[in-house]
Design an enzyme around this catalytic site. Structure first.
Site, PDB file in Angstrom:
ATOM      1  CG  HIS A 304     -24.610   7.562  -4.263  1.00  0.00           C
ATOM      2  ND1 HIS A 304     -24.994   7.490  -2.947  1.00  0.00           N
ATOM      3  CD2 HIS A 304     -23.937   8.720  -4.412  1.00  0.00           C
ATOM      4  CE1 HIS A 304     -24.576   8.571  -2.324  1.00  0.00           C
ATOM      5  NE2 HIS A 304     -23.926   9.337  -3.188  1.00  0.00           N
ATOM      6  CG  ASP A 361     -19.891  13.411  -9.644  1.00  0.00           C
ATOM      7  OD1 ASP A 361     -19.898  14.628  -9.458  1.00  0.00           O
ATOM      8  OD2 ASP A 361     -19.609  12.589  -8.756  1.00  0.00           O
TER       9      ASP A 361
HETATM   10  N1  CMC Z   1     -19.274   0.622 -12.609  1.00  0.00           N
HETATM   11  C1  CMC Z   1     -19.237  -0.726 -12.611  1.00  0.00           C
HETATM   12  N2  CMC Z   1     -19.570  -1.474 -11.557  1.00  0.00           N
HETATM   13  C2  CMC Z   1     -19.932  -0.848 -10.448  1.00  0.00           C
HETATM   14  C3  CMC Z   1     -19.998   0.560 -10.360  1.00  0.00           C
HETATM   15  C4  CMC Z   1     -19.648   1.294 -11.504  1.00  0.00           C
HETATM   16  N3  CMC Z   1     -19.691   2.630 -11.487  1.00  0.00           N
HETATM   17  N4  CMC Z   1     -20.400   0.912  -9.122  1.00  0.00           N
HETATM   18  C5  CMC Z   1     -20.588  -0.220  -8.433  1.00  0.00           C
HETATM   19  N5  CMC Z   1     -20.318  -1.285  -9.228  1.00  0.00           N
HETATM   20  C6  CMC Z   1     -20.443  -2.712  -8.916  1.00  0.00           C
HETATM   21  C7  CMC Z   1     -19.269  -3.166  -8.068  1.00  0.00           C
HETATM   22  O1  CMC Z   1     -18.227  -3.666  -8.863  1.00  0.00           O
HETATM   23  C8  CMC Z   1     -19.914  -4.244  -7.226  1.00  0.00           C
HETATM   24  O2  CMC Z   1     -20.000  -5.422  -7.977  1.00  0.00           O
HETATM   25  P1  CMC Z   1     -19.604  -6.833  -7.290  1.00  0.00           P
HETATM   26  O3  CMC Z   1     -20.548  -6.972  -6.120  1.00  0.00           O
HETATM   27  O4  CMC Z   1     -19.861  -7.813  -8.364  1.00  0.00           O
HETATM   28  O5  CMC Z   1     -18.189  -6.728  -6.879  1.00  0.00           O
HETATM   29  C9  CMC Z   1     -21.357  -3.745  -7.027  1.00  0.00           C
HETATM   30  O6  CMC Z   1     -21.621  -2.862  -8.104  1.00  0.00           O
HETATM   31  C10 CMC Z   1     -21.559  -2.990  -5.709  1.00  0.00           C
HETATM   32  O7  CMC Z   1     -20.638  -1.933  -5.682  1.00  0.00           O
HETATM   33  P2  CMC Z   1     -19.867  -1.404  -4.406  1.00  0.00           P
HETATM   34  O8  CMC Z   1     -18.470  -1.097  -4.788  1.00  0.00           O
HETATM   35  O9  CMC Z   1     -20.095  -2.318  -3.241  1.00  0.00           O
HETATM   36  O10 CMC Z   1     -20.647  -0.097  -4.108  1.00  0.00           O
HETATM   37  P3  CMC Z   1     -20.132   1.073  -3.229  1.00  0.00           P
HETATM   38  O11 CMC Z   1     -21.272   1.556  -2.473  1.00  0.00           O
HETATM   39  O12 CMC Z   1     -18.939   0.683  -2.433  1.00  0.00           O
HETATM   40  O13 CMC Z   1     -19.616   2.122  -4.334  1.00  0.00           O
HETATM   41  C11 CMC Z   1     -19.271   4.025  -5.637  1.00  0.00           C
HETATM   42  C12 CMC Z   1     -20.160   3.348  -4.577  1.00  0.00           C
HETATM   43  C13 CMC Z   1     -19.809   5.425  -5.869  1.00  0.00           C
HETATM   44  C14 CMC Z   1     -17.842   4.117  -5.110  1.00  0.00           C
HETATM   45  C15 CMC Z   1     -19.312   3.181  -6.941  1.00  0.00           C
HETATM   46  O14 CMC Z   1     -20.623   3.074  -7.403  1.00  0.00           O
HETATM   47  C16 CMC Z   1     -18.405   3.754  -8.021  1.00  0.00           C
HETATM   48  O15 CMC Z   1     -17.209   3.457  -8.032  1.00  0.00           O
HETATM   49  N6  CMC Z   1     -18.952   4.613  -8.945  1.00  0.00           N
HETATM   50  C17 CMC Z   1     -18.139   5.255  -9.945  1.00  0.00           C
HETATM   51  C18 CMC Z   1     -17.514   6.525  -9.394  1.00  0.00           C
HETATM   52  C19 CMC Z   1     -18.525   7.636  -9.212  1.00  0.00           C
HETATM   53  O16 CMC Z   1     -19.308   7.929 -10.090  1.00  0.00           O
HETATM   54  N7  CMC Z   1     -18.467   8.296  -8.040  1.00  0.00           N
HETATM   55  C20 CMC Z   1     -19.338   9.420  -7.712  1.00  0.00           C
HETATM   56  C21 CMC Z   1     -20.304   9.112  -6.620  1.00  0.00           C
HETATM   57  S1  CMC Z   1     -21.623  10.360  -6.477  1.00  0.00           S
HETATM   58  C22 CMC Z   1     -20.818  11.815  -6.042  1.00  0.00           C
HETATM   59  C23 CMC Z   1     -20.290  11.812  -4.667  1.00  0.00           C
HETATM   60  O17 CMC Z   1     -21.060  11.672  -3.729  1.00  0.00           O
HETATM   61  O18 CMC Z   1     -19.074  11.982  -4.526  1.00  0.00           O
END
Ligand code: CMC
Length: 427
Positions: A304, A361
């Site tokens: 998140h 989720d």
């Molecule tokens: N699986 C694998 N790696 C992950 C994931 C994941 N679910 N989430 C983050 N990472 C890794 C990402 O690859 C990155 O690694 P690196 O720095 O080596 O490139 C690191 O963790 C930091 O991630 P980020 O992309 O900078 O984090 P963010 O804040 O931009 O992303 C997110 C948040 C929710 C988009 C992401 O965690 C994700 O894609 N999760 C899966 C989808 C999901 O479950 N979404 C629902 C969110 S909660 C409900 C809502 O509010 O809608």
């Protein structure tokens, strides 16, 4: 004069005001930054940008705190109803008995959808995703019920209309997608029970309302009711800032929610777990894939932007999952898989280092499956839950003295001055 910070740019010092929120959160007010320094900021994904001041929802991502209008989510999930929580978010305080009764009457009075709108549903291809249908229908609602948007009382009618009708529209889309007869709302049923009845009642099998199921949906909706400036809420605020009508702003919010990184994750989690279950694939393989840099796969339902600890909503929904399945005497192999996956992930260094915990989720789809919802309706259910939050945020922006049209800037990295070449002279 309040607090301020000094920043030094190319040897010159500038003083910028500091804003302090009611929970002590500090922000640098950069309103005058460009005017004073000629510089703008660069913040992809807006992870360091406060886009507004808001009195609706408080989140502390480090401590795993979520409160609506100051009330902890745990208390609302335990004691409140979705209707009351919606009132709280939109009006800023819990209603008294008379206000709650009046709100129920209004929701009931506005729950029917114009009969002509049924024709729209009939013409969507059968395989259409219900989120696309819902977003279109909410936008179309403006043509049937022109928005009243001046006096407070008129705004309240538009808001109540939306809250009442979106629920009916969602159930209609499901019935029509199955080729079944639409079930109309009933005045003797409360908000959640009414929706369940519209979804599942049929002329050959009357729907029997189970209070445990109603409560599970009620809690699911309370947990989703607001989450401050997330992707879809920001879409509602940005689109709304152009002074578009409320229906169009909400329709934009629904479209934004659809994405698998946002609300669409609840459907994606169940699809991921179903694949693993059907293929006999090991859960540990998913963990390995999530860690592989070259693999675009992400562990759905994990991570998140704000929570760097366990999502407080996920804690509640996980508990509810077990409770509901026990009450319904059901066993779901996907719940066992989800728990195994969580256990392995929580011990894994990559997940620990990146603060990847289950989010709301991860377990919610198992609750929704147990109730009987097909997976392509999961994000629609999230949208119904988030509606009070979107409305509250839109209303707050109407009265915001700092309001401005949303219009970010950019850092241009394209060609410098480059002249037009007639077509015959091009290489
Ligand atoms: N699986 C694998 N790696 C992950 C994931 C994941 N679910 N989430 C983050 N990472 C890794 C990402 O690859 C990155 O690694 P690196 O720095 O080596 O490139 C690191 O963790 C930091 O991630 P980020 O992309 O900078 O984090 P963010 O804040 O931009 O992303 C997110 C948040 C929710 C988009 C992401 O965690 C994700 O894609 N999760 C899966 C989808 C999901 O479950 N979404 C629902 C969110 S909660 C409900 C809502 O509010 O809608």
């Amino acid at each position: 004069m309040g607090e301020s910070v000094r920043i030094e740019i190319e040897g010159k010092t500038y003083e910028l005001p500091l804003i302090i929120g009611s929970e002590g959160e500090k922000a640098i007010d950069i309103n005058e930054l460009r005017k004073k320094t000629g510089l703008i900021t660069y913040d992809p994904g807006f992870g360091n940008t406060g886009s507004c001041k808001s009195a609706i929802t408080f989140m502390d991502g480090e401590k795993g705190i979520l409160r609506y209008r100051g009330i902890p989510i745990e208390e609302l999930a335990e004691y409140s109803t979705f209707k009351e929580t919606a009132y709280l978010l939109i009006n800023g305080r819990l209603p008294n008995r008379a206000e709650l009764n009046q709100f129920s009457v209004l929701l009931n009075d506005h729950s029917l959808v114009h009969e002509d709108m049924q024709l729209f549903y009939q013409n969507f291809p059968r395989a259409s995703h219900p989120m696309g249908i819902l977003s279109s229908m909410v936008n179309a609602t403006r043509s049937f019920y022109p928005e009243l948007q001046t006096a407070e009382e008129e705004i309240n009618i538009t808001v109540t209309r939306l809250l009442a009708k979106v629920r009916t529209m969602a159930a209609m889309s499901y019935k029509i997608s199955r080729g079944h007869k639409v079930v109309y709302p009933r005045s003797d049923l409360a908000y959640c029970a009414n929706f369940l009845n519209m979804m599942f009642d049929s002329p050959v099998k009357p729907y029997v309302i189970d209070e445990d199921v109603v409560r599970a949906l009620e809690v699911f909706w309370i947990l989703h009711a607001d989450h401050e400036q997330n992707c879809s809420t920001s879409a509602v605020r940005v689109v709304g800032s152009g002074k578009v009508n409320l229906y169009a702003a909400i329709s934009a919010g629904i479209a934004a929610l659809w994405g698998p990184l946002h609300g669409g994750a609840n459907q994606a989690v169940i699809e991921m777990l179903t694949d693993v279950h059907a293929s006999g694939y090991k859960v540990s393989r998913l963990i390995e894939r999530a860690k592989e840099k070259q693999d675009p796969f992400r562990m759905m339902g994990f991570g998140h932007r704000v929570y760097k600890t366990y999502d407080p909503r996920a804690k509640i929904i996980k508990g509810m999952c077990h409770k509901l399945l026990n009450k319904l005497h059901m066993k779901d192999p996907l719940l066992d898989l989800a728990m195994e996956l969580e256990e392995i992930a929580m011990r894994d260094d990559f997940f620990k280092e990146n603060n990847l915990y289950p989010n709301v989720d991860f377990y919610s789809g198992i609750v929704l499956r147990a109730i009987g919802f097909p997976s392509n309706m999961f994000t629609v259910l999230f949208a119904i839950g988030r509606l009070p939050g979107w409305i509250a945020q839109w209303k707050e922006s109407l009265d915001d003295p700092d309001w401005r049209l949303s219009r970010p800037r950019q850092i241009y990295i394209g060609s410098v001055l480059n002249h037009y070449v007639p077509v015959d002279k091009r290489k």
